[in-house]
Design a protein around this motif. Structure first.
Motif, PDB file in Angstrom:
ATOM      1  N   VAL A   1      -8.603 -15.863  -3.133  1.00  0.00           N
ATOM      2  CA  VAL A   1      -8.880 -14.578  -3.638  1.00  0.00           C
ATOM      3  C   VAL A   1      -7.739 -13.595  -3.619  1.00  0.00           C
ATOM      4  CG1 VAL A   1     -10.239 -12.443  -4.045  1.00  0.00           C
ATOM      5  CG2 VAL A   1     -11.450 -14.820  -3.399  1.00  0.00           C
ATOM      6  N   GLU A   2      -7.218 -13.299  -4.848  1.00  0.00           N
ATOM      7  CA  GLU A   2      -6.036 -12.178  -4.740  1.00  0.00           C
ATOM      8  C   GLU A   2      -6.685 -10.759  -4.757  1.00  0.00           C
ATOM      9  OE1 GLU A   2      -2.817 -10.357  -7.616  1.00  0.00           O
ATOM     10  OE2 GLU A   2      -2.890 -12.703  -7.721  1.00  0.00           O
ATOM     11  N   LEU A   3      -6.524  -9.998  -3.823  1.00  0.00           N
ATOM     12  CA  LEU A   3      -7.475  -8.915  -3.490  1.00  0.00           C
ATOM     13  C   LEU A   3      -6.340  -7.621  -3.325  1.00  0.00           C
ATOM     14  CD1 LEU A   3     -10.067  -7.086  -2.831  1.00  0.00           C
ATOM     15  CD2 LEU A   3      -9.281  -7.602  -0.366  1.00  0.00           C
ATOM     16  N   ARG A   4      -6.748  -6.543  -4.075  1.00  0.00           N
ATOM     17  CA  ARG A   4      -6.177  -5.350  -3.836  1.00  0.00           C
ATOM     18  C   ARG A   4      -7.232  -4.292  -3.873  1.00  0.00           C
ATOM     19  NH1 ARG A   4      -3.067  -1.416  -7.895  1.00  0.00           N
ATOM     20  NH2 ARG A   4      -2.197  -0.039  -6.366  1.00  0.00           N
ATOM     21  N   LEU A   5      -7.220  -3.605  -2.584  1.00  0.00           N
ATOM     22  CA  LEU A   5      -8.272  -2.523  -2.396  1.00  0.00           C
ATOM     23  C   LEU A   5      -7.687  -1.399  -1.850  1.00  0.00           C
ATOM     24  CD1 LEU A   5     -11.714  -3.213  -0.626  1.00  0.00           C
ATOM     25  CD2 LEU A   5     -10.304  -1.293   0.142  1.00  0.00           C
ATOM     26  N   ARG A   6      -7.972  -0.268  -2.550  1.00  0.00           N
ATOM     27  CA  ARG A   6      -7.481   1.018  -2.432  1.00  0.00           C
ATOM     28  C   ARG A   6      -8.655   1.886  -1.856  1.00  0.00           C
ATOM     29  NH1 ARG A   6      -5.950   3.632  -6.719  1.00  0.00           N
ATOM     30  NH2 ARG A   6      -6.956   2.167  -8.074  1.00  0.00           N
ATOM     31  N   LEU A   7      -8.290   2.518  -0.666  1.00  0.00           N
ATOM     32  CA  LEU A   7      -9.415   3.331   0.089  1.00  0.00           C
ATOM     33  C   LEU A   7      -8.959   4.726   0.203  1.00  0.00           C
ATOM     34  CD1 LEU A   7     -12.627   3.287   1.060  1.00  0.00           C
ATOM     35  CD2 LEU A   7     -11.617   2.862   3.178  1.00  0.00           C
ATOM     36  N   PRO A   8      -9.245   5.753  -0.580  1.00  0.00           N
ATOM     37  CA  PRO A   8      -8.575   7.050  -0.303  1.00  0.00           C
ATOM     38  C   PRO A   8      -9.313   7.867   0.763  1.00  0.00           C
ATOM     39  CG  PRO A   8      -9.454   6.681  -2.756  1.00  0.00           C
ATOM     40  CD  PRO A   8      -9.898   5.762  -1.693  1.00  0.00           C
ATOM     41  N   HIS A   9      -8.604   8.606   1.386  1.00  0.00           N
ATOM     42  CA  HIS A   9      -9.135   9.242   2.622  1.00  0.00           C
ATOM     43  C   HIS A   9      -8.295  10.679   2.502  1.00  0.00           C
ATOM     44  CE1 HIS A   9      -5.466   7.995   5.152  1.00  0.00           C
ATOM     45  NE2 HIS A   9      -5.810   7.011   4.389  1.00  0.00           N
ATOM     46  N   ARG A  10      -8.796  11.533   3.504  1.00  0.00           N
ATOM     47  CA  ARG A  10      -7.958  12.740   3.688  1.00  0.00           C
ATOM     48  C   ARG A  10      -6.501  12.943   3.726  1.00  0.00           C
ATOM     49  NH1 ARG A  10     -10.546  15.251   9.438  1.00  0.00           N
ATOM     50  NH2 ARG A  10      -9.492  13.790  10.656  1.00  0.00           N
ATOM     51  N   ASP A  11      -6.109  11.925   4.543  1.00  0.00           N
ATOM     52  CA  ASP A  11      -4.589  11.797   4.555  1.00  0.00           C
ATOM     53  C   ASP A  11      -3.814  11.063   3.512  1.00  0.00           C
ATOM     54  OD1 ASP A  11      -4.907  13.314   6.830  1.00  0.00           O
ATOM     55  OD2 ASP A  11      -5.334  11.493   8.123  1.00  0.00           O
ATOM     56  N   GLY A  12      -4.451  10.480   2.622  1.00  0.00           N
ATOM     57  CA  GLY A  12      -3.936   9.843   1.642  1.00  0.00           C
ATOM     58  C   GLY A  12      -4.604   8.510   1.048  1.00  0.00           C
ATOM     59  N   GLU A  13      -4.178   7.401   1.291  1.00  0.00           N
ATOM     60  CA  GLU A  13      -4.717   6.200   0.650  1.00  0.00           C
ATOM     61  C   GLU A  13      -4.398   5.122   1.294  1.00  0.00           C
ATOM     62  OE1 GLU A  13      -5.870   5.504  -3.604  1.00  0.00           O
ATOM     63  OE2 GLU A  13      -4.214   4.217  -3.327  1.00  0.00           O
ATOM     64  N   THR A  14      -5.247   4.207   1.876  1.00  0.00           N
ATOM     65  CA  THR A  14      -4.757   2.943   2.709  1.00  0.00           C
ATOM     66  C   THR A  14      -5.219   1.914   1.627  1.00  0.00           C
ATOM     67  OG1 THR A  14      -5.587   3.869   4.835  1.00  0.00           O
ATOM     68  CG2 THR A  14      -5.951   1.528   4.402  1.00  0.00           C
ATOM     69  N   GLU A  15      -4.308   0.920   1.710  1.00  0.00           N
ATOM     70  CA  GLU A  15      -4.536  -0.254   0.735  1.00  0.00           C
ATOM     71  C   GLU A  15      -4.491  -1.434   1.639  1.00  0.00           C
ATOM     72  OE1 GLU A  15      -1.780  -2.400  -2.624  1.00  0.00           O
ATOM     73  OE2 GLU A  15      -1.954  -0.414  -2.915  1.00  0.00           O
ATOM     74  N   VAL A  16      -5.462  -2.323   1.026  1.00  0.00           N
ATOM     75  CA  VAL A  16      -5.613  -3.672   1.563  1.00  0.00           C
ATOM     76  C   VAL A  16      -5.186  -4.808   0.490  1.00  0.00           C
ATOM     77  CG1 VAL A  16      -7.447  -5.598   2.710  1.00  0.00           C
ATOM     78  CG2 VAL A  16      -7.251  -3.057   3.338  1.00  0.00           C
ATOM     79  N   SER A  17      -4.384  -5.590   0.819  1.00  0.00           N
ATOM     80  CA  SER A  17      -4.051  -6.632  -0.347  1.00  0.00           C
ATOM     81  C   SER A  17      -3.839  -8.067   0.331  1.00  0.00           C
ATOM     82  CB  SER A  17      -2.878  -6.228  -0.894  1.00  0.00           C
ATOM     83  OG  SER A  17      -1.889  -6.154   0.144  1.00  0.00           O
ATOM     84  N   ALA A  18      -4.298  -8.972  -0.417  1.00  0.00           N
ATOM     85  CA  ALA A  18      -4.180 -10.307   0.286  1.00  0.00           C
ATOM     86  C   ALA A  18      -4.018 -11.143  -1.172  1.00  0.00           C
ATOM     87  CB  ALA A  18      -5.505 -10.652   0.666  1.00  0.00           C
ATOM     88  N   CYS A  19      -2.924 -12.240  -1.053  1.00  0.00           N
ATOM     89  CA  CYS A  19      -2.542 -12.799  -2.243  1.00  0.00           C
ATOM     90  C   CYS A  19      -2.933 -14.119  -2.201  1.00  0.00           C
ATOM     91  CB  CYS A  19      -0.970 -12.658  -2.377  1.00  0.00           C
ATOM     92  SG  CYS A  19      -0.299 -11.055  -2.953  1.00  0.00           S
ATOM     93  N   ALA A  20      -3.585 -14.767  -3.265  1.00  0.00           N
ATOM     94  CA  ALA A  20      -4.031 -16.222  -3.075  1.00  0.00           C
ATOM     95  C   ALA A  20      -2.735 -16.966  -3.037  1.00  0.00           C
ATOM     96  CB  ALA A  20      -4.854 -16.382  -4.191  1.00  0.00           C
TER      97      ALA A  20
END
Length: 646
Positions: free
Chosen positions: A623-642
């Motif tokens: 699975v090629e995943l891109r996940l963006r989780l906003p938070h008070r200090d900005g945004e955290t991204e988790v990605s994984a490339c198939a």
């Protein structure tokens, strides 16, 4: 020997009522009332209006209930029996609150009114044919009526705003258009003035209809189709002596439309129309006349079948899945659907075809299994009473259309119960047939693949998770209403509730968008989460059944855990509440490292779970995943490339 006459639905219900067994038999009411005519429904409504909801729930605790408040310009008592009957036809148990005559302005404007104390999910504000006319002076001209109508429109807009502010989150206010009576138009002796009044009144009606925003808590029922079908609007005697101006036929039509709306708000719209062929979709018998001999044009009777096909095609354009269940050999069926020049519908319009000589009940179950939908999501159309009864008995919950040998009435009977009605139509709805076609192609690849891991790797699954856009909130609400298997708590959320959640401090609504090499599934899931006390609280997790089994659920959950840890959270808390279909979710949580905890706030038999964000398992490699989780200090991204597939 005296002729045996079968008991009518009203007779059967009356016998139940006399034995005190109506409450115990409540689950049987949809089947009992499915074919009830107007007289039977009226009689059934009078019996069901006094049914105690608590007694029904003692017998059947899982019965779906709906809290309904009824208010209006005049007396609303007469609206309850037809509403009770129509809701029972759809398996819904109402808890009614009735307002007094003419109290709707106070009911809706006062936050402390008894109406709001009832905490209604649906508020019906019945506007009878005398609405507006109370404020028209005598003598009058068309312009006087227009001024009064404009004032009424402003008042209704203000009351809708008050309802949105004071009613429970997600509640819907239902207004209706106001019939224009002959007794009003013909007080004008000038034909020119009558035409002017008609135009001004239709403008008022149009403005009222354009107020409708079901996703924001305001719906408007159009009663013109009810009156145009022959329902008289007013009852002069009841109006004069009881301030009840709506005639019985108008209330019956109103109740039917209101019940369809309530069912749609509950996410209970049907998904698939399963069609017989001979005598249903076309004129003729395929086994006798051959693929070119059956007809949907060329004669008056054939044209009636063509009109039915065009009606079906219109429904399909709005996301209704089509399938065939026919007692015929598969070859001739395929040829007739593929190449008949007269048919508005073709082979490409149908998701699947069952053509054999077996039971049609089994055929409908096979179709549901192929499409991955519940059998109760099906509407079955056949012109033979035997086949109708076979499916009604063999596929509980499926809707069966009472077609017969008169094709001119097929469209009317198909549309009579609004089985596919939904408060709002999303882009995902319109694309549903295409998505199921993509799913079928995916399934064909799966059956050819010897190695399941190789099959998954070849799919090219892409998952994007990020904040839901405003235009996607209706889809998130729809997922909560329709998703059963992958629904963490069984929560049902309106569009307005989704928006309020996103606007609350720390609230996040994440849309899950899925695609693979066969096509784009769009918004196929959602997560609702909030931050607090150093932890991420996952309040809802939803995924459409159509994307399960591709590693999407593992990628989304694993990605959320990684993103939570990346934003400095110490734990992820969630809650699993058992429903009739979501048992597998509990196992998924535990597989991903969630552990049960005490959660007295959860209620309803729920189990609280916590993940300490220590060890987090691997994400699915395909699975090629891109996940963006906003938070008070900005945004955290988790990605994984198939891995690349060259």
């Amino acid at each position: 020997m005296a002729e045996h006459r079968p008991e009518s639905p009203a007779d059967l219900l009356r016998a139940l009522h006399e034995r005190g067994g109506t409450a115990a038999a409540h689950p049987e009411l949809p089947r009992l009332l499915a074919r009830a005519g107007a007289d039977d429904l009226a009689a059934a409504g009078r019996l069901l209006a006094g049914l105690d909801p608590d007694e029904v729930l003692r017998h059947h605790p899982g019965t779906p209930t709906v809290r309904i408040a009824v208010t209006g310009r005049g007396t609303v008592t007469e609206a309850v029996p037809p509403l009770a009957a129509e809701l029972a036809r759809h398996g819904l148990l109402p808890r009614f609150h009735l307002s007094g005559s003419g109290t709707y302005v106070g009911d809706l404007s006062d936050p402390h009114s008894a109406l709001y104390a009832h905490r209604p999910e649906v508020t019906l504000c019945l506007l009878d044919p005398w609405t507006v006319w109370d404020a028209v002076p005598v003598p009058w001209q068309p312009l006087d009526v227009s001024v009064a109508a404009e004032r009424q429109l402003r008042l209704l807009s203000q009351l809708a705003e008050a309802h949105a502010a004071h009613a429970p989150a997600g509640a819907v206010l239902v207004l209706n258009t106001v019939p224009l009576l002959r007794r009003h138009t013909h007080q004008l002796t000038s034909h020119a003035h009558r035409a002017e009044l008609g135009g001004l009144w239709r403008q008022f009606t149009a403005d009222l209809l354009f107020l409708a925003r079901p996703s924001a808590g305001l719906a408007v029922l159009d009663l013109e189709p009810v009156t145009s079908a022959g329902a008289r609007a007013d009852d002069p005697r009841l109006g004069a002596y009881a301030d009840a101006h709506c005639a019985g036929p108008l209330l019956a039509g109103y109740a039917r439309e209101a019940a369809h709306l309530v069912r749609g708000l509950r996410g209970a719209a049907k998904k698939c129309l399963v069609l017989d062929l001979d005598g249903t979709l076309w004129d003729g018998v395929l086994a006798e006349d051959g693929p070119r001999g059956v007809s949907a044009a060329g004669s008056l009777r054939g044209a009636a079948f063509g009109a039915f096909q065009r009606t079906v095609k219109q429904l399909a354009s709005q996301g209704v899945l089509l399938a065939v269940c026919s007692k015929n050999d598969p070859g001739p069926v395929a040829r007739a659907l593929a190449c008949h020049p007269e048919f508005p519908l073709g082979a490409g319009d149908f998701q699947t075809v069952v053509a054999d000589w077996g039971s049609k009940a089994e055929g409908v179950r096979t179709i549901a299994a192929r499409l991955g939908i519940a059998p109760e999501s099906v509407v079955f159309a056949d012109d033979l009473r035997f086949e109708q009864e076979s499916v009604a008995a063999g596929v509980p919950g499926a809707a069966v259309l009472p077609l017969d040998g008169e094709p001119a009435l097929h469209p009317e009977r198909l549309l009579a119960d609004g089985w596919f009605d939904t408060p709002d139509l999303t882009d995902e709805d319109r694309r549903r047939p295409a998505r199921y076609a993509e799913r079928a192609a995916r399934d064909r690849l799966r059956t050819k693949a010897v190695d399941h891991h190789a099959f998954l790797a070849g799919l090219g699954v892409r998952v994007e998770v990020g904040p839901a856009q405003d235009h996607e909130t209706a889809r998130v609400s729809q997922l909560s209403l329709r998703t059963n298997r992958f629904n963490l708590t069984g929560a049902r959320l309106s569009t307005e509730e989704v928006r309020r959640y996103a606007a609350a401090p720390g609230g996040l609504v994440l849309a899950v968008r899925v695609a693979d090499r066969f096509g784009d599934d769009g918004v196929a899931g959602a997560a609702l989460a909030r931050t607090g006390e150093g932890a991420l609280h996952l309040d809802a997790l939803l995924l459409s059944c159509r994307v399960l089994g591709r590693g999407v659920e593992e990628a989304v959950l694993g990605g959320l855990l990684r993103a939570a840890r990346g934003t400095g959270h110490t734990a992820v808390h969630t809650c699993w509440r058992p429903t009739r279909a979501n048992a597998a979710l509990r196992g998924l949580l535990e597989t991903h490292g969630f552990r049960p905890r005490t959660a007295p706030e959860a209620g309803g038999g729920a189990t609280g779970y916590t993940h300490p964000l220590g060890h987090i398992g691997d994400l699915p490699g395909h699975v090629e995943l891109r996940l963006r989780l906003p938070h008070r200090d900005g945004e955290t991204e988790v990605s994984a490339c198939a891995p690349s597939k060259n």
